[in-house]
Enzyme design. Sequence first.
Site, PDB file in Angstrom:
ATOM      1  N   HIS A  68      34.938 -31.578 -25.621  1.00 26.48           N
ATOM      2  CA  HIS A  68      36.304 -31.940 -25.984  1.00 26.48           C
ATOM      3  C   HIS A  68      36.571 -31.761 -27.471  1.00 26.48           C
ATOM      4  CE1 HIS A  68      37.865 -34.106 -22.213  1.00 26.48           C
ATOM      5  NE2 HIS A  68      36.822 -33.351 -21.878  1.00 26.48           N
ATOM      6  N   HIS A  94      30.180 -29.048 -15.261  1.00 28.78           N
ATOM      7  CA  HIS A  94      30.162 -30.050 -14.202  1.00 28.78           C
ATOM      8  C   HIS A  94      28.841 -30.087 -13.429  1.00 28.78           C
ATOM      9  CE1 HIS A  94      34.865 -29.979 -14.083  1.00 28.78           C
ATOM     10  NE2 HIS A  94      34.358 -30.540 -15.172  1.00 28.78           N
TER      11      HIS A  94
END
Length: 725
Positions: free
Chosen positions: A99, A267
Amino acid sequence: MDGNKMPGLGGCPVNHGGNTSTEAPVTKWWPTALNLDILHQHGARTDPMDAGYDHRAAVKGLDYDAVKADVKALMTDGQDWWPADWGHYGGLMIRLAWHSAGSYRMQDGRGGAGSGNIRFAPLNSWPDNASLDKARRLLWPVKKKYGNALSWADLIILAGNMAYESMGLKTFGFGFGRADIWGPETDVYWGSENEWLAPSENRYGDLDNAGTLENPLAAVHMGLIYVNPEGVNGNPDPARTALHVRETFARMAMNDEETAALTCGGHTVGKAHGGGDHANIGAEPEGCPIHMQGFGWANPGQSSKASDNFTSGIEGAWTKNPTQWDMGYFDYLFGWEWELTKSPAGANQWKPVGMPEDEMPRDPSDPSKTQMPMMTDADMAMKVDPIYNEICQKFRADPDYFADTFARAWFKLTHRDMGPRANYLGPDVPAEDLIWQDPIPAGSSDYDVAALKAKIIESGLSSAELIATAWDSARTFRGSDKRGGANGARIRLAPQKDWAGNEPARLAKVLGVLEPIAAEAGASVADVIVLAGNVGLEQAIAAGGHSVEVPFTPGRGDATDQQTDADSFDVLEPVADGFRNWQKEAYAVSAEEMMLDRAQLMGLTAAEMTVLLGGMRVLGTNHGGSNYGVFTDTVGALTTDFFVNLTDMAYSWHPLDDGTYELRDRATGDIKWPATSADLVFGSNSILRAYAEVYAQDDNKEKFVRDFVAAWTKVMDADRFDLAA
């Protein structure tokens, strides 16, 4: 008298709100005023480091192995105040690094991980960054131990790398060398919305056409890094989501394979947290009470169990072994059918149909329990979209290929805004030149500069032609992601040689003369272009009655077509250049606002912007030879005439119907000069006028020349990272 009041003031003696307002005082009262804040940020007054502190020198003294070992050790050093999933903080640290880097967008090069900006508003309080403040607090002991030499910007990305390595991935490499900023980036436009997660329609021309996302934005909502994990506008539809994933990642400089690798690899480890009621979660760091000390998103349901943590509202892991790098993501995504469901917090997500408990991941707090895995709409897009599906099947069939592709994409994601390899420090910098790093061969300095200058003087090219060509070559530099600039001489290659702003006919003429001179001297074309600009400038200085040698440092190299990702350079094309009084077409944004944006990207201060523009006007370097803003009768001489005449009350200023202006003699009414708003703003804006008046003074003619030369040299050398290596 009330002891809490001062006589005659009737209240508290401090300026309530004056130090905390988010709106600049000038633009609060005069919304159309030109806001120069983007040129005043990150200055010496905000930097706590000692004068002369050399961050690169400090970084070179780091014990790199010790730093990496300490970061890797904290991955399994559990803390009760924020318990780790399955006893491992790897997923959290990867999300922090992701992020931090994922705010990058290639349109203007802003955002990204290169400055540690995630520590400050608004990024530190975006909904998408919920609880990443916990990751930074976990890293604090390491930052505290290694001090100035280990920037937050480096540590945040290193934590992501060490997380992956501790879970079994061989990373592609790592570069130290990022320097921290010390306050919010006021230059970054994150969108016009006034609420988090406002409907996507606010930033699309047509939500069904992902390509209509407003430039320079990449994320689909205010407060998100990329796409809505629940689907477009929160409505699950994997095929539609795939289109927005593709556009968003393309704006982060990623192709389809890199996008799929990052999605699947990101993920492969960790989990999402949404096991509670979002209504019970406290305010974000910037909005939480003072006693929380910036520790945001307080969770009253937190009971020292990882399963009680709350971030996105989506709940569950993507794989059976979320602390291991393996192929479990593909086993789940393609090995099961999936159906829509809701998380305990009410978020849309997908669950496998008929999966037995022994196939499910263990609960992150209690290994005796299992937990239903999940997929987001973006994950389902990897399965539904035919292009992403084909790529994923290739990954699934070749785990080594997947690991290598992901590692390279991760490296690109986390290093894209560091610029060329010359900016990378440490033992883990990959030796391979990557095309997205805009590689440039080493240049030579083994030639006779004086003899080369003589050849340029004899070339027959005018000072204005030489100056304009050097300027156009250098002005592409962006401090945001350290791309562009004169080094590499890419102005002679596609697409730059054909950009309208570079006046292709004039450019071809100048290059046709300078390239043979460079070849004969054994110098790079990049060096010769800059040196020629200096020659033209020295001639203009002499014509103005001064004698100043313009500094020149040889050693630039010439990039080749093979070293140039031409498509990626499209975003560097100037659509306006206030310094040469040109814009490609009419825009909703004013010419002076675009000039500010360009100046900020080039790393200029307001004073440097002022002196450069005033000098460029009298040098006769306007695009196409226009006479807008050329407030002088001695074009080609470097004088203070622009400022003298702009501030002279002998002239009045008159708007015309086409948006331009005229300076007229007050006594006779005669038209003296035409002008644009990019000229007159230096007389109308109080701050810029203050700078203009300095250079209009009778005693500052020599100062003007010195300041212009210093600012010019800064522009010409902005991309000389090789000099600081």
